[in-house]
Design an enzyme around this catalytic site. Sequence first.
Site, PDB file in Angstrom:
ATOM      1  N   GLY A  94     -23.397  10.488 -18.167  1.00  0.00           N
ATOM      2  CA  GLY A  94     -22.171  10.405 -17.376  1.00  0.00           C
ATOM      3  C   GLY A  94     -20.942  10.482 -18.261  1.00  0.00           C
ATOM      4  CB  THR A  95     -20.218   8.963 -21.571  1.00  0.00           C
ATOM      5  OG1 THR A  95     -20.473   7.629 -21.130  1.00  0.00           O
ATOM      6  CG2 THR A  95     -19.105   8.966 -22.597  1.00  0.00           C
TER       7      THR A  95
ATOM      8  CG  ASN B 195     -18.487   0.410 -13.766  1.00  0.00           C
ATOM      9  OD1 ASN B 195     -17.427   0.918 -13.407  1.00  0.00           O
ATOM     10  ND2 ASN B 195     -18.628  -0.128 -14.955  1.00  0.00           N
TER      11      ASN B 195
ATOM     12  CD  GLN C 192     -22.843   2.103 -11.392  1.00  0.00           C
ATOM     13  OE1 GLN C 192     -23.811   1.790 -10.715  1.00  0.00           O
ATOM     14  NE2 GLN C 192     -22.775   1.790 -12.679  1.00  0.00           N
TER      15      GLN C 192
ATOM     16  CB  SER D 198     -25.576   8.736 -15.660  1.00  0.00           C
ATOM     17  OG  SER D 198     -26.290   8.231 -16.749  1.00  0.00           O
ATOM     18  CB  ALA D 199     -31.158  10.661 -15.076  1.00  0.00           C
ATOM     19  CG  HIS D 200     -29.027   5.457 -17.761  1.00  0.00           C
ATOM     20  ND1 HIS D 200     -28.566   4.164 -17.736  1.00  0.00           N
ATOM     21  CD2 HIS D 200     -27.983   6.207 -18.199  1.00  0.00           C
ATOM     22  CE1 HIS D 200     -27.307   4.124 -18.166  1.00  0.00           C
ATOM     23  NE2 HIS D 200     -26.929   5.361 -18.444  1.00  0.00           N
TER      24      HIS D 200
ATOM     25  CB  THR E 298     -32.249  23.212 -27.612  1.00  0.00           C
ATOM     26  OG1 THR E 298     -32.000  24.263 -28.541  1.00  0.00           O
ATOM     27  CG2 THR E 298     -33.615  23.400 -26.977  1.00  0.00           C
TER      28      THR E 298
ATOM     29  CB  CYS F  40     -18.891  -0.702 -21.756  1.00  0.00           C
ATOM     30  SG  CYS F  40     -19.603   0.158 -20.394  1.00  0.00           S
TER      31      CYS F  40
HETATM   32  N1  PLP Z   1     -19.208   5.875 -15.176  1.00  0.00           N
HETATM   33  C1  PLP Z   1     -19.618   4.751 -14.593  1.00  0.00           C
HETATM   34  C2  PLP Z   1     -18.982   4.305 -13.319  1.00  0.00           C
HETATM   35  C3  PLP Z   1     -20.648   3.986 -15.166  1.00  0.00           C
HETATM   36  O1  PLP Z   1     -21.049   2.864 -14.571  1.00  0.00           O
HETATM   37  C4  PLP Z   1     -21.228   4.433 -16.375  1.00  0.00           C
HETATM   38  C5  PLP Z   1     -22.270   3.630 -17.046  1.00  0.00           C
HETATM   39  O2  PLP Z   1     -22.207   2.426 -17.106  1.00  0.00           O
HETATM   40  C6  PLP Z   1     -20.762   5.633 -16.930  1.00  0.00           C
HETATM   41  C7  PLP Z   1     -19.765   6.335 -16.300  1.00  0.00           C
HETATM   42  C8  PLP Z   1     -21.348   6.166 -18.197  1.00  0.00           C
HETATM   43  O3  PLP Z   1     -22.601   6.747 -17.951  1.00  0.00           O
HETATM   44  P1  PLP Z   1     -23.626   7.004 -19.161  1.00  0.00           P
HETATM   45  O4  PLP Z   1     -24.225   5.679 -19.510  1.00  0.00           O
HETATM   46  O5  PLP Z   1     -24.620   7.950 -18.610  1.00  0.00           O
HETATM   47  O6  PLP Z   1     -22.859   7.584 -20.271  1.00  0.00           O
END
Ligand code: PLP
Length: 391
Positions: A71-72, A152, A180, A200-202, A238, A328
Amino acid sequence: MTKIYLDNAATTPLSNEVIDAMIETMKINFGNPSSTHSFGQEAKILIENVRRQVADYLHVSPAEIIFTSCGTESNNMIIKSCVEHLGVERIISSPLEHKCVSESILDMKSRKGVEVAYIRPNEKGDIDLSKLEDLLKSSDKKTLVSLMHANNEIGNLIDLKKVAEICKENNALFHSDTVQTMAHMTLDFSDIPVDFASCSAHKFHGPKGIGFAFIRKASGLKGIITGGPQERSLRAGTENVAGIAGLGKALELSLKNMEEYSSHMQNIKKYTVERLSEQIPGVKFNGRSSELNNSLYTVVSVLLPFKNPLIGLQLDMKGIAVSQGSACSSGASKPSMVMMMVLSEEEMDHCTPLRVSFSHLTTKNEIDALVDALKEISKDFVIENTNVEHR
Ligand code: PLP
C-alpha cells in the site's frame, strides 16, 4: 499461555489456502514472467489471471491494475506521479491520512513546491464535504484530492462516491487510500469515479510485500520505479509471482466469504463495545468506531479512562496483542495525528487510546479475555477521569 491476536488492522494472519497457493507457485511457476519460453509464460499467465480477478472485483479493466510491493508504494507512486507527470500544483487532504500518504504529500510540497490544503475533521473524525467543495472552488490550480476510504485508527469511513463526484464536478483528480477497505467491502469503480486507489494483500489474510494500485485508464500516470517494461512500464522489476498468487487466493476467499465474515465481525464489534461499556466504567470510543453502520467493522478505537502508556506492553505480557494507535505510531512516544484530531487535550493527558481490530477468526471468548485483562490492569489506576468531557 494462549495468545490472542486483536491487531488485524496492522496485519492479518495468512490463510492456509493462501500459503498453499504461494508454495505451489514457488515450486511450479518459478519462471521469470518476462521470459518468452514456457516457464516464463506460465508465470505471466498466472499474473494476468489474478489481474483479471482483481479487475472483476472492482468492475474495471485489467489494464487499470498495477501490482506493487504494498500500500505504501502504491500511495507514494500515485501522489508523486500526479505532481511530477500530471502537473498537479495543489493537493487537498486531511490530517487523518496514513503516513505513506501524508509524507508523500509533504515531500511534494518541499521538493516540488506543491500547495497543500488540509481539511480539519471534526471531533468525531468526520470530514465536512462542503469544506472540500469550498476549497475546490477557491482555486484554478490543477488539484489532487487525497482522502482515505477508511481510517486505520478509528475506522471512520468517507462516502467514496460522493467525494469522487465532488472532485469530478470540480475538475480535480481523486486518490483514495483504500488499503483498509479493499477485499472487506464491495467496491464498484465503474460507478465510483475515483481516479486512483491502493491495496495491500496483508490486510486481508494475504502475504506481505504485495499490493496493487488502481490507476484509471488514460490518466497519464507514470511509474517512479523505472528500469524495465513490467506492469506496462509503470512499475519496473521482476514481478513477485508467488505474492501475486497469494493476493489472488486471499481476494478469492474474502469475496466468497464476505457476507459471513463481515456479519461475524459486526457481531464481534458490537459485543466488544457492549462488554467494555459494561465492565470498564468511564470507557469511551473514539471517532465513529462504536457505530456499526458508520465505521469499518474491523476496528474499535477505545479510550480508557486512565493514563497508562504501558498498556500495550502489559496486555502483550498477558498474551493479548492490540495496538496503541496504528502499528506505525505505536512505538512512538508522541500521540498519533489522528488521536490529536479526535481527542481533547484533557483526554490526551488523562486517558489511554487503544485500537482493537478483528478478523473472521476473532471469537467472543477472546474479547472476554481482553475485557478481563483490562479490568485487571485498570485496578492499579484510580479512575478519576470519568468526568473528562469527550470531544
Ligand atoms: N494505508 C493505510 C490506511 C494502512 O492502514 C496501511 C498499513 O497499515 C498502509 C496504507 C500501508 O500499507 P502497507 O503496509 O502495505 O505498506
